[in-house]
Motif scaffolding. Structure first.
Motif, PDB file in Angstrom:
ATOM      1  N   LYS A 159     -46.873  33.045 -86.005  1.00  0.00           N
ATOM      2  CA  LYS A 159     -47.692  34.431 -86.837  1.00  0.00           C
ATOM      3  C   LYS A 159     -48.489  34.131 -89.050  1.00  0.00           C
ATOM      4  O   LYS A 159     -49.085  35.104 -89.568  1.00  0.00           O
ATOM      5  CB  LYS A 159     -46.105  35.111 -87.138  1.00  0.00           C
ATOM      6  N   TYR A 160     -48.739  32.553 -88.808  1.00  0.00           N
ATOM      7  CA  TYR A 160     -49.096  32.410 -89.634  1.00  0.00           C
ATOM      8  C   TYR A 160     -50.713  32.644 -90.249  1.00  0.00           C
ATOM      9  O   TYR A 160     -51.677  32.554 -89.080  1.00  0.00           O
ATOM     10  CB  TYR A 160     -49.092  30.849 -89.710  1.00  0.00           C
ATOM     11  N   LYS A 161     -51.037  32.477 -91.372  1.00  0.00           N
ATOM     12  CA  LYS A 161     -51.747  34.022 -91.707  1.00  0.00           C
ATOM     13  C   LYS A 161     -52.295  33.277 -93.148  1.00  0.00           C
ATOM     14  O   LYS A 161     -52.079  33.331 -94.154  1.00  0.00           O
ATOM     15  CB  LYS A 161     -51.671  35.714 -91.591  1.00  0.00           C
ATOM     16  N   ILE A 162     -53.474  33.660 -93.217  1.00  0.00           N
ATOM     17  CA  ILE A 162     -54.161  33.797 -94.942  1.00  0.00           C
ATOM     18  C   ILE A 162     -54.384  34.674 -94.841  1.00  0.00           C
ATOM     19  O   ILE A 162     -55.041  35.631 -94.864  1.00  0.00           O
ATOM     20  CB  ILE A 162     -55.387  32.553 -94.465  1.00  0.00           C
ATOM     21  N   VAL A 163     -53.771  35.169 -96.926  1.00  0.00           N
ATOM     22  CA  VAL A 163     -53.548  36.230 -96.572  1.00  0.00           C
ATOM     23  C   VAL A 163     -55.012  35.994 -97.142  1.00  0.00           C
ATOM     24  O   VAL A 163     -56.089  35.600 -97.704  1.00  0.00           O
ATOM     25  CB  VAL A 163     -52.803  35.513 -98.435  1.00  0.00           C
ATOM     26  N   GLN A 164     -55.090  37.910 -97.286  1.00  0.00           N
ATOM     27  CA  GLN A 164     -56.539  38.444 -97.285  1.00  0.00           C
ATOM     28  C   GLN A 164     -55.527  39.099 -98.836  1.00  0.00           C
ATOM     29  O   GLN A 164     -57.686  39.780 -98.859  1.00  0.00           O
ATOM     30  CB  GLN A 164     -56.676  39.599 -96.271  1.00  0.00           C
ATOM     31  N   ASN A 165     -55.261  39.277 -99.000  1.00  0.00           N
ATOM     32  CA  ASN A 165     -55.183  40.899-100.544  1.00  0.00           C
ATOM     33  C   ASN A 165     -54.557  39.273-101.160  1.00  0.00           C
ATOM     34  O   ASN A 165     -54.146  40.026-102.488  1.00  0.00           O
ATOM     35  CB  ASN A 165     -54.286  41.735-100.442  1.00  0.00           C
ATOM     36  N   PRO A 166     -55.382  38.084-102.168  1.00  0.00           N
ATOM     37  CA  PRO A 166     -54.437  37.776-102.947  1.00  0.00           C
ATOM     38  C   PRO A 166     -54.875  38.266-104.171  1.00  0.00           C
ATOM     39  O   PRO A 166     -53.324  38.275-105.081  1.00  0.00           O
ATOM     40  CB  PRO A 166     -55.431  36.275-103.018  1.00  0.00           C
ATOM     41  N   GLU A 167     -55.473  39.308-104.597  1.00  0.00           N
ATOM     42  CA  GLU A 167     -55.447  39.753-105.939  1.00  0.00           C
ATOM     43  C   GLU A 167     -54.338  40.604-105.999  1.00  0.00           C
ATOM     44  O   GLU A 167     -54.289  41.637-107.135  1.00  0.00           O
ATOM     45  CB  GLU A 167     -56.814  40.740-106.258  1.00  0.00           C
ATOM     46  N   SER A 168     -54.055  41.652-105.098  1.00  0.00           N
ATOM     47  CA  SER A 168     -52.921  42.867-105.176  1.00  0.00           C
ATOM     48  C   SER A 168     -51.545  42.186-105.000  1.00  0.00           C
ATOM     49  O   SER A 168     -50.861  41.087-105.853  1.00  0.00           O
ATOM     50  CB  SER A 168     -52.069  42.595-103.567  1.00  0.00           C
ATOM     51  N   LYS A 169     -50.837  42.991-107.010  1.00  0.00           N
ATOM     52  CA  LYS A 169     -49.550  42.944-107.696  1.00  0.00           C
ATOM     53  C   LYS A 169     -48.264  42.429-106.719  1.00  0.00           C
ATOM     54  O   LYS A 169     -47.485  41.737-107.168  1.00  0.00           O
ATOM     55  CB  LYS A 169     -48.828  44.045-108.318  1.00  0.00           C
ATOM     56  N   THR A 170     -48.578  42.709-105.247  1.00  0.00           N
ATOM     57  CA  THR A 170     -47.446  42.703-104.690  1.00  0.00           C
ATOM     58  C   THR A 170     -47.876  41.782-103.458  1.00  0.00           C
ATOM     59  O   THR A 170     -47.370  41.993-102.109  1.00  0.00           O
ATOM     60  CB  THR A 170     -46.704  44.101-103.782  1.00  0.00           C
ATOM     61  N   VAL A 171     -49.209  41.210-103.246  1.00  0.00           N
ATOM     62  CA  VAL A 171     -49.038  39.606-102.208  1.00  0.00           C
ATOM     63  C   VAL A 171     -48.120  39.686-101.987  1.00  0.00           C
ATOM     64  O   VAL A 171     -46.622  38.837-103.104  1.00  0.00           O
ATOM     65  CB  VAL A 171     -50.645  39.082-103.259  1.00  0.00           C
ATOM     66  N   LEU A 172     -47.925  39.230-100.696  1.00  0.00           N
ATOM     67  CA  LEU A 172     -46.674  38.202-100.065  1.00  0.00           C
ATOM     68  C   LEU A 172     -47.049  37.219 -99.896  1.00  0.00           C
ATOM     69  O   LEU A 172     -48.273  36.692 -99.058  1.00  0.00           O
ATOM     70  CB  LEU A 172     -46.259  39.102 -98.958  1.00  0.00           C
ATOM     71  N   VAL A 173     -46.777  36.189-100.510  1.00  0.00           N
ATOM     72  CA  VAL A 173     -46.746  34.409-100.107  1.00  0.00           C
ATOM     73  C   VAL A 173     -45.598  34.162 -99.884  1.00  0.00           C
ATOM     74  O   VAL A 173     -44.591  33.947-100.634  1.00  0.00           O
ATOM     75  CB  VAL A 173     -47.557  33.791-101.654  1.00  0.00           C
ATOM     76  N   ASN A 174     -45.737  33.552 -99.097  1.00  0.00           N
ATOM     77  CA  ASN A 174     -44.754  32.450 -97.831  1.00  0.00           C
ATOM     78  C   ASN A 174     -44.575  31.808 -97.121  1.00  0.00           C
ATOM     79  O   ASN A 174     -45.956  31.026 -96.959  1.00  0.00           O
ATOM     80  CB  ASN A 174     -43.369  33.499 -97.489  1.00  0.00           C
ATOM     81  N   LYS A 175     -43.653  30.706 -96.113  1.00  0.00           N
ATOM     82  CA  LYS A 175     -44.097  30.187 -95.386  1.00  0.00           C
ATOM     83  C   LYS A 175     -45.210  30.892 -94.150  1.00  0.00           C
ATOM     84  O   LYS A 175     -45.679  29.899 -93.436  1.00  0.00           O
ATOM     85  CB  LYS A 175     -42.668  29.381 -94.594  1.00  0.00           C
ATOM     86  N   MET A 176     -45.429  32.350 -93.821  1.00  0.00           N
ATOM     87  CA  MET A 176     -45.867  32.555 -92.605  1.00  0.00           C
ATOM     88  C   MET A 176     -47.391  33.257 -93.840  1.00  0.00           C
ATOM     89  O   MET A 176     -48.276  33.447 -92.799  1.00  0.00           O
ATOM     90  CB  MET A 176     -44.934  34.017 -92.030  1.00  0.00           C
ATOM     91  N   ASN A 177     -47.196  33.284 -95.128  1.00  0.00           N
ATOM     92  CA  ASN A 177     -48.073  33.892 -95.027  1.00  0.00           C
ATOM     93  C   ASN A 177     -48.708  32.886 -96.378  1.00  0.00           C
ATOM     94  O   ASN A 177     -48.431  32.755 -97.382  1.00  0.00           O
ATOM     95  CB  ASN A 177     -47.909  35.159 -96.356  1.00  0.00           C
TER      96      ASN A 177
END
Ligand SMILES: [Zn+2]
Length: 332
Positions: free
Chosen positions: A139-157
């Motif tokens: 399910k690996y994805k490049i994050v599309q909302n990096p500016e969001s305060k609640t951006v999810l960054v982890n091993k899949m994002n």
């Protein structure tokens, strides 16, 4: 000690509990699959789903990748396939069949994620193909909302290697070291919130020191490369480049003189560590990697790592004793 295998972590994530507000359309979109594939995998005869329902999410369709070796100057349909794969992962790249500097740079940055196996030379070959296939099948994805305060960054994002927050600033708080380092930086809103948190700590006679905030993709790459060479299980505590919240400028590692300003689980048992868990949400921070949530966050317990999400969200997460993954309805 919990054991995580990077790929198992991805592949295990195939069950999904329907959350309020979900529809098959939204779920299919989120997991990069189709409504009909989800229906088929779950024997659904209509589009009707209900909150709390457990769904099997089929793996997304995987573009086929070419054999052979390609690098700057290569052209043709095989290069288009490589570019399609990069674009499926969420990279913004032209599918023009020309292996130019951009394609090469994206490949190089992906290779940097796996220093234990790949050379970061920007050249596509059999080994890089194998890792690309694994990423595509997950399910690996490049994050599309990096500016969001609640951006999810982890091993899949993963954050894009090209993402760098704007207007980074050094919070006016006590640090574990006097000299300037880029790791002192944070996004402005998070920096102001950290200042307020540290001011309250001072009032309460709690001695905190900030240790590590912003880290660029390349800095995280160096860090991870060093860690994985020293310890094959380093990904339990050290993020691969792009997969660290520190790249958002919203995270700060915090410690106290009582544990020599070390980033150690022992900090969680100190009065400073306990104060931090208790008070951080009132200033918009959450403890991002709590004890007992390792299977959801993908990382071991880190009492020192706080992440700014804003007061509202931080309080909801703390009150419900959940993780950011669960809050965003992407728990696995
Ligand atoms: Zn951290």
């Amino acid at each position: 000690m919990h054991q995580y295998n990077y790929w198992n972590y991805y592949y295990r994530a195939t069950n999904y509990i329907v959350q309020p507000g979900d529809s098959l359309y939204l779920i299919a979109k989120r997991f990069n699959t189709t409504i009909s594939d989800i229906k088929q995998a779950n024997n659904l005869t209509s589009d009707l789903i209900y909150v709390g329902q457990s769904l099997v999410i089929p793996s997304p369709a995987v573009p086929t990748l070419p054999d052979g070796i390609y690098g700057i100057g290569s052209r043709g349909p095989a290069v288009v396939k490589i570019q399609q794969a990069l674009s499926a992962l969420g990279f913004n790249v032209a599918q023009d069949g020309i292996y130019g500097p951009k394609t090469s740079d994206i490949i190089m940055n992906l290779q940097k994620k796996f220093p234990e196996a790949l050379t970061a030379d920007g050249i596509y070959g059999p080994k890089t193909k194998m890792y690309l296939e694994k990423l595509l099948a997950s399910k690996y994805k490049i994050v599309q909302n990096p500016e969001s305060k609640t951006v999810l960054v982890n091993k899949m994002n993963s954050l894009s290697p090209y993402y760098e927050p704007q207007n980074l600033t050094v919070p006016n708080v006590s640090f574990a070291y006097p000299e300037y380092r880029p790791q002192k930086l944070m996004q402005p809103e998070a920096a102001r919130a950290l200042e307020a948190l540290f001011a309250k700590a001072k009032q309460d006679n709690i001695a905190l020191n900030a240790v590590s905030g912003y880290r660029s993709y390349d800095y995280q790459s160096q860090l991870f490369s060093r860690n994985i060479k020293a310890n094959p299980n380093a990904n339990q505590f050290s993020a691969r480049p792009g997969e660290s919240e520190h790249q958002t400028g919203l995270a700060m590692d915090v410690s106290s003189p009582s544990v020599n300003n070390n980033l150690t689980q022992a900090f969680g048992d100190t009065k400073e560590g306990k104060w931090l868990v208790e008070n951080a949400p009132d200033f918009g921070f959450i403890l991002r990697f709590p004890k007992g949530k390792e299977n959801i966050t993908g990382y071991q317990y880190e009492p020192w790592h706080i992440r700014y999400v804003g007061k509202d969200v931080a309080r909801q997460i703390a009150n419900q004793n959940i993780t950011l993954e669960e809050y965003l309805g992407q728990s696995t």
